[in-house]
Design a protein around this motif. Structure first.
Motif, short mmCIF file in Angstrom:
data_model
loop_
_atom_site.label_atom_id
_atom_site.label_comp_id
_atom_site.label_asym_id
_atom_site.label_seq_id
_atom_site.Cartn_x
_atom_site.Cartn_y
_atom_site.Cartn_z
N ALA A 147 -15.38 -37.92 -115.29
CA ALA A 147 -14.94 -38.49 -114.02
C ALA A 147 -13.54 -38.05 -113.63
N GLY A 148 -12.74 -37.62 -114.61
CA GLY A 148 -11.36 -37.25 -114.32
C GLY A 148 -11.25 -36.10 -113.32
N GLY A 149 -12.12 -35.09 -113.51
CA GLY A 149 -12.12 -33.97 -112.58
C GLY A 149 -12.53 -34.38 -111.18
N LEU A 150 -13.52 -35.26 -111.09
CA LEU A 150 -13.95 -35.76 -109.78
C LEU A 150 -12.81 -36.47 -109.07
N TYR A 151 -12.09 -37.31 -109.82
CA TYR A 151 -10.99 -38.06 -109.21
C TYR A 151 -9.82 -37.14 -108.87
N HIS A 152 -9.54 -36.19 -109.74
CA HIS A 152 -8.42 -35.27 -109.51
C HIS A 152 -8.64 -34.46 -108.23
N PHE A 153 -9.89 -34.06 -107.99
CA PHE A 153 -10.20 -33.25 -106.80
C PHE A 153 -10.82 -34.08 -105.68
N ARG A 154 -10.55 -35.38 -105.69
CA ARG A 154 -11.17 -36.28 -104.71
C ARG A 154 -10.84 -35.91 -103.27
N ASP A 155 -9.62 -35.44 -103.04
CA ASP A 155 -9.25 -35.08 -101.66
C ASP A 155 -10.09 -33.91 -101.16
N GLN A 156 -10.33 -32.94 -102.03
CA GLN A 156 -11.15 -31.82 -101.62
C GLN A 156 -12.60 -32.24 -101.43
N ILE A 157 -13.07 -33.10 -102.30
CA ILE A 157 -14.45 -33.58 -102.15
C ILE A 157 -14.60 -34.38 -100.86
N ALA A 158 -13.67 -35.30 -100.61
CA ALA A 158 -13.74 -36.13 -99.41
C ALA A 158 -13.55 -35.28 -98.16
N ARG A 159 -12.64 -34.31 -98.23
CA ARG A 159 -12.40 -33.45 -97.06
C ARG A 159 -13.64 -32.64 -96.73
N VAL A 160 -14.29 -32.14 -97.77
CA VAL A 160 -15.49 -31.34 -97.54
C VAL A 160 -16.63 -32.22 -97.05
N VAL A 161 -16.76 -33.39 -97.68
CA VAL A 161 -17.86 -34.27 -97.30
C VAL A 161 -17.65 -34.78 -95.88
#
Length: 422
Positions: A95-109
């Protein structure tokens, strides 16, 4: 309703996959070929079947070298998807990687109500992604969390995350990772559908982790141990139960079974990828995939469930069954390769026999999966398993190699059984 526009594949890092050695010494485990395609290409191909997905993110701690760079380029070209690799600066857990890159995930989503898939790289199945979307829409109007589950025998279930559901429902009431005693026969199968709301729960875990002086490394968070139990309390976590083959790919033995399964999917959906029998060519039994650059003598017999890589040479009278033959390997006249992985640039001599032992899952059980047990028994002896030849191994003529793991660049002039050749 949250539209699913992307998927995240968790690749792990070089500190993982130790049971996959010596194969993972040459290539990152998620890029190891199964049925002729890198392990996570099968995941990406499943993502392509979801019409709304337009981007796939790969998260891991592998160095962004030429192997990963070339893979990313090929995937974008082949599947017309945006594919990016996001490298963790240290291993961060599931989960750490998901949270670390959350801004990119949210921005893309896009928005807080959008959804995304998370897939473990070492999972083998025919991913039911569209079905998970439909169930999520049915149960929570597309605003909940979904976990893919499968069934396991009670003695094996304790080795996985266990899921307790509400009777007659898909709603998850309890989740515990690798319990000490039996909890449930429904286990975590390593695929998830989340809304971006999950990052709020990860933030709470992250803050608690940083306040704990004993937690190290600080940015490492486990999805299974730290996040999923908290999602149960939201009453929005549901399970999609598989009724098909599923396996984790932890060892060479599970790779042989995954190779078999993906070849069977090609037979079902992409039969043009498989070799066929016709005059003046090798005898093909069952599902076999041969790279166009490979040479196979017309008197050889291949199959069932064989992949032959690029530049491989298989000479007269050779017999290959339930095996993976990697690039540029040579199988000399009348050799026999069964339940084995022959490494890159390796040679199996004339009249030699390279054979492994395979514990096949129950073909009559729709929930059957491959159990990746320990390499060694309680007496410290190597358990019978498939034979693996690392890169550049040379097996001399008339040598028998049974259930043996051979590290790269070794020469075998005498027969071996149940050994690890260092």
């Amino acid at each position: 309703m949250g539209e699913v526009t992307k998927a995240v594949i968790l690749m792990g890092g070089p500190q993982k996959g130790t049971r996959f050695r010596p194969l993972s010494l040459e290539v990152p485990k998620p890029l190891f070929p199964l049925a002729g395609s890198p392990m996570i290409e099968h995941h990406i191909e499943s993502c392509k079947k979801v019409p709304t997905i337009n981007e796939v993110l790969l998260i891991g701690s592998y160095q962004y070298d030429s192997q990963i760079r070339d893979f990313v380029y090929h995937m974008m070209k082949e599947y017309k998807l945006q594919v990016r690799y996001l490298q963790e600066y240290v291993p961060m857990g599931t989960a750490g990687g998901l949270y670390h890159f959350r801004d990119q995930i949210a921005r893309v989503v896009g928005s807080d109500t959008s959804n995304f898939f998370v897939l473990n790289s070492d999972v083998c199945c025919d991913f039911p992604l569209n079905e998970m979307i439909a169930l999520n829409q049915e149960t929570t109007n597309g605003m909940g969390f979904m976990i893919m589950g499968t069934k396991a025998p009670p003695d094996e279930a304790v080795n996985y995350g266990c899921i307790v559901t509400e009777p007659g429902s898909t709603k998850v009431l309890h989740y515990v990772e690798k319990p000490e005693t039996y909890v449930s026969n429904i286990i975590n199968a390593g695929a998830y559908l989340f809304s971006t709301e999950v990052f709020k729960h990860m933030a709470q875990v992250f803050d608690e982790h940083h306040k704990n002086d004993l937690a190290f490394p600080k940015d490492s968070i486990s999805l299974e141990r730290n996040v999923l139990p908290g999602l149960v309390g939201t009453s929005k976590l549901h399970v999609y139960l598989l009724n098909q083959f599923w396996s984790q790919i932890k060892s060479g033995g599970s790779a042989i079974h995954a190779n078999r399964f993906y070849l069977s999917l090609f037979c079902k959906y992409n039969r043009d990828r498989l070799a066929t029998n016709f005059e003046d060519h090798a005898t093909i039994l069952g599902d076999v995939r041969i790279h166009p650059s490979a040479y196979v003598d017309k008197t050889a017999t291949l199959g069932p469930n064989v992949y032959v890589g690029a530049g491989v040479r298989i000479e007269a009278g050779a017999r290959v069954k339930e095996s993976i033959i990697l690039d540029r390997a040579e199988l000399k006249e009348h050799c026999c390769v069964l339940y084995s992985i022959v490494g890159w640039d390796s040679v199996v001599g004339e009249w030699s026999r390279v054979e492994g032992h395979s514990a096949d899952p129950d073909p009559n059980d729709p929930y059957a999966h491959v159990h990746s047990g320990s390499l060694f028994n309680k007496n410290g002896q190597l358990n019978p398993g498939i034979t693996i030849l690392g890169r550049g191994v040379n097996v001399s003529r008339e040598v028998i190699v049974l259930s043996t793991i051979v590290l790269p660049h070794k020469s075998l002039v005498h027969s071996k059984k149940n050994q690890i050749i260092l």
